[in-house]
Design a protein around this motif. Structure first.
Motif, mmCIF file in Angstrom:
data_model
loop_
_atom_site.group_PDB
_atom_site.id
_atom_site.type_symbol
_atom_site.label_atom_id
_atom_site.label_comp_id
_atom_site.label_asym_id
_atom_site.label_seq_id
_atom_site.Cartn_x
_atom_site.Cartn_y
_atom_site.Cartn_z
ATOM 1 N N MET A 1 -3.969 3.337 -4.091
ATOM 2 C CA MET A 1 -3.672 4.068 -2.893
ATOM 3 C C MET A 1 -4.306 5.526 -2.937
ATOM 4 N N ILE A 2 -4.953 5.828 -1.700
ATOM 5 C CA ILE A 2 -5.445 7.154 -1.597
ATOM 6 C C ILE A 2 -4.450 7.842 -0.730
ATOM 7 N N VAL A 3 -4.124 9.041 -1.187
ATOM 8 C CA VAL A 3 -3.357 10.023 -0.124
ATOM 9 C C VAL A 3 -3.997 11.197 0.008
ATOM 10 N N THR A 4 -4.742 11.533 1.088
ATOM 11 C CA THR A 4 -5.407 12.581 1.379
ATOM 12 C C THR A 4 -4.439 13.642 1.744
ATOM 13 N N GLY A 5 -4.680 14.932 1.117
ATOM 14 C CA GLY A 5 -3.792 15.951 1.446
ATOM 15 C C GLY A 5 -2.468 15.897 0.459
#
Length: 252
Positions: free
Chosen positions: A6-10
């Motif tokens: 999972m990528i969580v930007t910010g």
């Protein structure tokens, strides 16, 4: 339990940090993206690792395409991408349209709109079945401002989040045959430090008692909605936009 990356930007603060921690708890290996606050991102990673999860902090400004590519390349090294949380965004100081410069608008839309679209593009290339992926989920962060309009304060921010709503609906239709679900969460007044970055550090304290539920929401409450939309429990939901606003968007 979830699997994949999972990528969580910010992901170093507020809703992003809460989502990164919840994602790791659910079983994802998490890319905690940050633009400048390395210490905060490392603290999120340390909390995840202390709880037995897996995470890495990756610097990158989603307003810069080369940085976006680097974020996704870092995710590739962890395993197959299965979820993108398009959370990174900015707000500027409150003001009317007459106060807004072209430079302010360019920065707002480059980060809040173009950055989200480019991140979604890179996620689709990895998760899409036509690209050899196994499908996945994209959850975009909108705002109840998209419905209320932000008059007299955050008109440009509200407009950027209206674009995110449109992106969510259109991309859900475009990617449905690729096995990718696209949804969004529309938070209301949430107790995070984004208000300070907009020049109103006391905004939650001032507005909270006058909200329908007599309080602001928490980052954890928004993260719970995000994780549900990303999960297989929401397998029949795409193109959905979920308000987490304590009824603010429908209150008279």
């Amino acid at each position: 339990m979830a699997d994949g990356v999972m990528i969580v930007t910010g992901g170093s603060r507020g809703i992003g940090a809460a989502t990164a921690k919840a994602g790791a708890k659910a079983g994802y290996a998490v890319v905690v993206n940050y633009a400048s606050n390395e210490a905060a991102a490392n603290a999120v990673v340390a909390d995840i690792e202390a709880a037995g999860g897996k995470a890495v902090a990756v610097k990158g400004d989603v307003g810069v395409e080369a940085d976006i590519l680097a974020i996704f390349e870092a995710a590739d090294r962890l395993g197959p991408l299965t979820a993108l949380i398009n959370n990174a965004g900015i707000v500027d100081e409150a003001g009317t349209l007459a106060d807004m410069t072209a430079a302010r608008l360019e920065r707002m839309f480059r980060i809040n709109i173009t950055g989200s679209i480019l991140c979604a593009r890179e996620a689709a290339k990895r998760m899409g079945k036509c690209h050899g992926g196994k499908g996945g989920a994209i959850v975009n962060l909108s705002s109840v401002a998209a419905k209320l309009g932000g008059p007299g304060q955050y008109l440009d921010y509200a407009a950027s989040k209206g674009a995110i709503d449109t992106l969510t609906v259109g991309l859900a239709k475009e990617l449905i045959d690729d096995g990718i679900r696209v949804c969004a969460v529309r938070p209301g007044i949430i107790d995070t430090d984004i208000h300070a970055s907009g020049g109103q550090p006391d905004r939650v304290a001032q507005l909270g008692p006058g909200l329908p539920m007599k309080r602001a929401g928490t980052a954890q409450e928004v993260a719970g909605a995000i994780l549900w939309l990303a999960s297989d429990e929401a397998s029949y939901s795409t193109g959905a936009i979920l308000d987490v606003s304590g009824a603010r968007s429908i209150w008279p």
